[in-house]
Design an enzyme around this catalytic site. Structure first.
Site, PDB file in Angstrom:
ATOM      1  N   ASP A  72       1.039  25.711 -12.767  1.00  0.00           N
ATOM      2  CA  ASP A  72      -0.223  25.290 -13.404  1.00  0.00           C
ATOM      3  C   ASP A  72       0.058  24.653 -14.752  1.00  0.00           C
ATOM      4  O   ASP A  72      -0.507  23.617 -15.100  1.00  0.00           O
ATOM      5  CB  ASP A  72      -1.132  26.509 -13.637  1.00  0.00           C
ATOM      6  CG  ASP A  72      -1.551  27.157 -12.328  1.00  0.00           C
ATOM      7  OD1 ASP A  72      -1.573  26.444 -11.316  1.00  0.00           O
ATOM      8  OD2 ASP A  72      -1.852  28.364 -12.335  1.00  0.00           O
ATOM      9  N   GLU A 111      -6.257  33.894  -9.528  1.00  0.00           N
ATOM     10  CA  GLU A 111      -6.998  32.938  -8.692  1.00  0.00           C
ATOM     11  C   GLU A 111      -8.477  32.937  -9.043  1.00  0.00           C
ATOM     12  O   GLU A 111      -9.118  31.883  -9.076  1.00  0.00           O
ATOM     13  CB  GLU A 111      -6.801  33.253  -7.203  1.00  0.00           C
ATOM     14  CG  GLU A 111      -5.367  33.132  -6.708  1.00  0.00           C
ATOM     15  CD  GLU A 111      -4.713  31.794  -7.022  1.00  0.00           C
ATOM     16  OE1 GLU A 111      -5.436  30.783  -7.128  1.00  0.00           O
ATOM     17  OE2 GLU A 111      -3.479  31.772  -7.197  1.00  0.00           O
ATOM     18  N   PRO A 154       2.578   4.867   1.113  1.00  0.00           N
ATOM     19  CA  PRO A 154       3.204   5.216   2.385  1.00  0.00           C
ATOM     20  C   PRO A 154       2.185   5.837   3.337  1.00  0.00           C
ATOM     21  O   PRO A 154       1.279   6.539   2.910  1.00  0.00           O
ATOM     22  CB  PRO A 154       4.245   6.266   1.996  1.00  0.00           C
ATOM     23  CG  PRO A 154       4.378   6.197   0.527  1.00  0.00           C
ATOM     24  CD  PRO A 154       3.146   5.589  -0.018  1.00  0.00           C
ATOM     25  N   THR A 204      -0.132   4.516   5.235  1.00  0.00           N
ATOM     26  CA  THR A 204      -1.484   3.983   5.381  1.00  0.00           C
ATOM     27  C   THR A 204      -1.612   3.041   6.570  1.00  0.00           C
ATOM     28  O   THR A 204      -2.692   2.529   6.830  1.00  0.00           O
ATOM     29  CB  THR A 204      -1.911   3.228   4.111  1.00  0.00           C
ATOM     30  OG1 THR A 204      -0.861   2.358   3.720  1.00  0.00           O
ATOM     31  CG2 THR A 204      -2.206   4.192   2.987  1.00  0.00           C
ATOM     32  N   GLY A 205      -0.510   2.797   7.261  1.00  0.00           N
ATOM     33  CA  GLY A 205      -0.628   2.017   8.493  1.00  0.00           C
ATOM     34  C   GLY A 205      -0.101   0.601   8.407  1.00  0.00           C
ATOM     35  O   GLY A 205      -0.490  -0.246   9.204  1.00  0.00           O
ATOM     36  N   GLY A 213       0.824  -1.196   0.000  1.00  0.00           N
ATOM     37  CA  GLY A 213       0.000   0.000   0.000  1.00  0.00           C
ATOM     38  C   GLY A 213       0.854   1.240   0.000  1.00  0.00           C
ATOM     39  O   GLY A 213       2.063   1.173   0.227  1.00  0.00           O
ATOM     40  N   THR A 258       3.102  -0.508   8.906  1.00  0.00           N
ATOM     41  CA  THR A 258       3.941  -0.761  10.070  1.00  0.00           C
ATOM     42  C   THR A 258       3.093  -0.795  11.338  1.00  0.00           C
ATOM     43  O   THR A 258       3.297  -1.616  12.227  1.00  0.00           O
ATOM     44  CB  THR A 258       5.023   0.331  10.176  1.00  0.00           C
ATOM     45  OG1 THR A 258       5.698   0.433   8.925  1.00  0.00           O
ATOM     46  CG2 THR A 258       6.027   0.004  11.243  1.00  0.00           C
TER      47      THR A 258
HETATM   48  P1  ADP Z   1       3.292   2.869   6.641  1.00  0.00           P
HETATM   49  O1  ADP Z   1       2.129   2.278   5.920  1.00  0.00           O
HETATM   50  O2  ADP Z   1       4.071   3.778   5.743  1.00  0.00           O
HETATM   51  O3  ADP Z   1       4.124   1.858   7.335  1.00  0.00           O
HETATM   52  P2  ADP Z   1       2.785   3.721   9.311  1.00  0.00           P
HETATM   53  O4  ADP Z   1       2.158   2.480   9.827  1.00  0.00           O
HETATM   54  O5  ADP Z   1       4.195   3.936   9.696  1.00  0.00           O
HETATM   55  O6  ADP Z   1       2.647   3.814   7.741  1.00  0.00           O
HETATM   56  O7  ADP Z   1       1.897   4.946   9.776  1.00  0.00           O
HETATM   57  C1  ADP Z   1       2.442   6.104  10.347  1.00  0.00           C
HETATM   58  C2  ADP Z   1       1.519   6.689  11.399  1.00  0.00           C
HETATM   59  O8  ADP Z   1       0.306   7.143  10.815  1.00  0.00           O
HETATM   60  C3  ADP Z   1       1.087   5.685  12.432  1.00  0.00           C
HETATM   61  O9  ADP Z   1       1.997   5.649  13.486  1.00  0.00           O
HETATM   62  C4  ADP Z   1      -0.264   6.204  12.883  1.00  0.00           C
HETATM   63  O10 ADP Z   1      -0.132   7.207  13.864  1.00  0.00           O
HETATM   64  C5  ADP Z   1      -0.800   6.839  11.641  1.00  0.00           C
HETATM   65  N1  ADP Z   1      -1.678   5.922  10.913  1.00  0.00           N
HETATM   66  C6  ADP Z   1      -1.447   5.439   9.671  1.00  0.00           C
HETATM   67  N2  ADP Z   1      -2.447   4.632   9.289  1.00  0.00           N
HETATM   68  C7  ADP Z   1      -3.329   4.582  10.297  1.00  0.00           C
HETATM   69  C8  ADP Z   1      -4.573   3.903  10.479  1.00  0.00           C
HETATM   70  N3  ADP Z   1      -5.082   3.115   9.548  1.00  0.00           N
HETATM   71  N4  ADP Z   1      -5.217   4.084  11.668  1.00  0.00           N
HETATM   72  C9  ADP Z   1      -4.701   4.871  12.613  1.00  0.00           C
HETATM   73  N5  ADP Z   1      -3.532   5.533  12.500  1.00  0.00           N
HETATM   74  C10 ADP Z   1      -2.849   5.410  11.348  1.00  0.00           C
HETATM   75 ZN    ZN Z   2      -2.536  29.142 -10.727  1.00  0.00          ZN
HETATM   76 MG    MG Z   3       6.166   1.600   7.245  1.00  0.00          MG
END
Ligand code: ADP
Ligand code: ZN
Ligand code: MG
Length: 645
Positions: A515, A439, A216, A218-219, A214, A221
């Site tokens: 633009d 604008e 970067p 998105t959670g 997925g 890790t």
């Molecule tokens: P990656 O997908 O790049 O590994 P991370 O897991 O490191 O992303 O996410 C970084 C931070 O963003 C997390 O520590 C959390 O605080 C927040 N975060 C990302 N996704 C979620 C999610 N689905 N729910 C809650 N917090 C999230």
């Molecule tokens: Zn413009």
């Molecule tokens: Mg990560």
């Protein structure tokens, strides 16, 4: 928080640490001694200017002198004749080498001598011999110490995985929101580990490898940490890049070590973050030779290890990457990472859920509507939302508010989208006018185009890097596709700023560069990726290499010069037509453009109801319909003069 480190290292480390540690202390002591000793053995003497010393000699006051190359110690004759007061000793620094000095001293009956060799005695001699090797030895001990114990060659192969036990990451499944499918799959895996017999009894094989892919932030890790928090089994965590070291073969040794430990601790989970760092496709171009070798060996070792254990030993490998397309195909075949779970950007409902997670510890005012914030933040990943909540809280704190209000969130969204406000950047009158019309040009055209959402705000307050003014358009819903006419509309909207400048001032500024860049990129993608050109047809002229990472250019497929020319012509035509329609719309709404721009110059910011009222008056020209449908202006429509308005 890690509860224990790699248990093998743990046995070895303390001994060496102590050794290195006590050594460092000893070394520091000796060095200190080296500085202290001379001042201990030689008392501090009052310093006297050289000229004064000569004057004292000539006045016959000096009794004895010890003349060194860079210091002269001398004593003054006792003042009182009965000799009660002891002779006083002084110190002076000679100016260069004074060749007349011996003569002067002799003339005035001063007893003088050179200093005895080596004033510090045996300690100084000893130190000057012993200290340098000690320093080298100390540095060596220090480096080894930092390395993590043991002679370097013996320990580089140890895996650097951290081991977490249940709950020690502090993250649980409820902390991860908006990625329900991924969560459900991973919950299943946790269940495998907790109740393995339930599955093995039936003859089912527990999956060996799970790949989280997925964009970067998105959670991915975070999900892995949540598994560690829930699983109740040991959890090894390591990043793909930690395998790779300067030396070929180290990575492979680390993989071996990691799996050895994992098998001993089974059932357990091994998490490899950023798998692409070591799992890049073999044989692909790129990288210098040595680096490739190392990665290849490491990858081979990983493949071997994954084949080498039985599915039901209870070791599950989870890996995460945002570049699945570069992974070696061998990694994805059944029996290795055979399950792929997509952790995508959250939709509106997901965003609201993520916001709820992150505002748990934030004091919110009554008026904060998380659903509304979720609507305004399409495309935000979990990490962006976490950042947004924090920005809003910081803003509230800066304004000494007791709780975070909705206005803080709105400002925070703008900060994330457009950058920090820069009121310190002062524009002159012409610049301000140019920005205002520019604008408003975006806004009027944006209001007439399909699918782009509502124009929410126009501002001529500079923000972020380089934005002198900005127009914010908010989609009303999450969109996953862009239809042909929406792409055209987007290009025309992008060119609206410049078109307004042309119409109002008859000349253009440099402010439209960004633009134009975006409009051209989009037009090119329409032709080369989306197959939207009639003449070139649905042929892909670019190879998509990044699925989840945006902003990286794709290389062109090898094409003939004729086709390249054709692509250029098509792109230019799309952009030109969009430009014409933008000019046509603004000319049709010339009075409205003037009115809104004047208003904007007074208030600096236009938003909400007032802006909507203005923009609802915008009239679409006749040919707009046809252009949106076909991308072409009607043949009998004469092309407008662009600059001479
Ligand atoms: P990656 O997908 O790049 O590994 P991370 O897991 O490191 O992303 O996410 C970084 C931070 O963003 C997390 O520590 C959390 O605080 C927040 N975060 C990302 N996704 C979620 C999610 N689905 N729910 C809650 N917090 C999230
Ligand atoms: Zn413009
Ligand atoms: Mg990560």
């Amino acid at each position: 928080m890690p509860v224990e480190t790699n248990n093998k290292n743990k046995l070895k480390q303390p001994k060496l640490r102590q050794f290195g540690g006590s050594f460092l202390i000893l070394l520091t002591l000796l060095l200190l001694l080296n500085f202290i000793v001379p001042s201990l053995f030689g008392p501090r003497l009052p310093q006297v200017p050289y000229s004064d010393f000569i004057a004292q000699v000539e006045a016959g006051k000096v009794d004895k002198a010890i003349v060194g190359g860079d210091r002269i110690e001398y004593s003054i004759k006792a003042e009182t004749p009965d000799g009660k007061s002891a002779p006083q000793v002084f110190l002076t620094t000679p100016v260069a080498i004074d060749l007349d000095l011996p003569k002067i001293l002799r003339d005035h009956n001063v007893e003088f001598a050179a200093p005895p060799p080596n004033q510090n005695g045996w300690i100084g001699t000893l130190l000057s011999w012993v200290a340098p090797p000690l320093i080298f030895f100390g540095i060596w001990a220090f480096l080894i110490n930092r390395q993590g114990g043991g002679p370097a060659a013996l320990t580089v192969g140890k895996s650097k995985a951290r081991i977490y036990s249940e709950g020690s990451t502090g993250v649980k499944f409820p902390d991860v929101a908006g990625v329900d499918e991924a969560k459900a799959e991973l919950e299943e895996i946790v269940d495998f580990l907790k109740n393995a017999t339930k599955y093995t009894q039936l003859g089912a094989k527990i999956p060996k490898g799970v790949l989280l892919v997925g964009p970067p932030g998105t959670g991915k890790t975070l999900l892995a940490k949540a598994i560690a928090g829930e699983a109740g089994v040991p959890f090894f965590s390591i990043s793909g890049s930690e395998f790779i070291e300067l030396f070929v073969g180290v990575g492979a040794a680390r993989v071996r070590d990691l799996f050895e430990q994992a098998k001993q601790q089974a059932p357990c989970i091994v998490f490899i973050d950023e798998l692409d760092a070591l799992g890049k496709s073999r044989g692909g171009a790129g990288g210098f030779v040595g680096g490739n070798d190392e990665r290849e060996q490491t990858l081979n070792q990983l493949l071997t290890e994954m084949d080498g254990f039985d599915a039901n030993t209870g070791v599950i490998i989870i890996a995460a990457t945002n570049r699945p397309e570069v992974l070696d195909p061998a990694l994805r075949r059944p029996g290795r990472f055979d399950r792929q779970i997509v952790v995508d950007r959250p939709d509106k409902i997901g965003r609201e859920a993520i916001l709820k997670v992150h505002v748990r510890n934030v004091k919110l005012a009554e008026d904060v509507d998380l659903g509304n914030i979720a609507i305004k933040t399409p495309g935000f990943a979990g990490a962006d939302l976490a950042n947004l909540v924090n920005e809003a809280a910081l803003l509230a704190a800066r304004n000494n508010r007791p709780a975070v209000v909705m206005a803080d969130f709105n400002e925070a969204i703008e900060r994330v989208v457009a950058g920090l406000e820069k009121r310190s950047r002062v524009l002159n009158e012409t610049e301000k006018k140019t920005v205002a019309y520019h604008e408003v040009g975006h806004a009027i055209i944006g209001a007439l185009m399909p699918g782009a959402g509502r124009v929410e705000k126009i501002s001529v307050v500079p923000r972020g890097v380089g934005a002198l003014g900005y127009t914010i358009q908010m989609p009303e819903e999450d969109r996953f596709l862009m239809i042909e006419d929406e792409i055209r509309g987007r290009i025309a909207t992008l060119l609206g700023g410049r078109s307004a400048e042309e119409i109002v001032f008859g000349k253009v500024s440099t402010g439209a560069a960004d633009d134009i860049q975006k409009a051209t990129d989009l037009a090119e993608r329409a032709v080369t990726l989306y197959g939207m050109s009639d003449r070139l047809g649905p042929v892909a002229f670019e190879k998509v290499q990044q699925q989840f990472l945006e902003g990286y250019g794709n290389p062109r497929r090898s094409i003939s010069p004729q086709v390249a020319e054709e692509i250029d012509r098509e792109v230019k035509e799309i952009v030109d037509n969009a430009h014409h329609i933008a000019l046509s719309i603004l000319q049709n709404n010339r009075d409205l453009l003037e009115e809104i721009a004047q208003r904007l110059l007074q208030t600096e910011i236009l938003e909400g109801l007032k802006l909507r009222e203005y923009l609802s008056q915008a009239k679409a020209p006749e040919e707009l319909e046809q252009w949106l449908r076909t991308g072409k202006l009607s043949p009998d429509q004469p092309l407008m003069q662009t600059l001479l308005v």
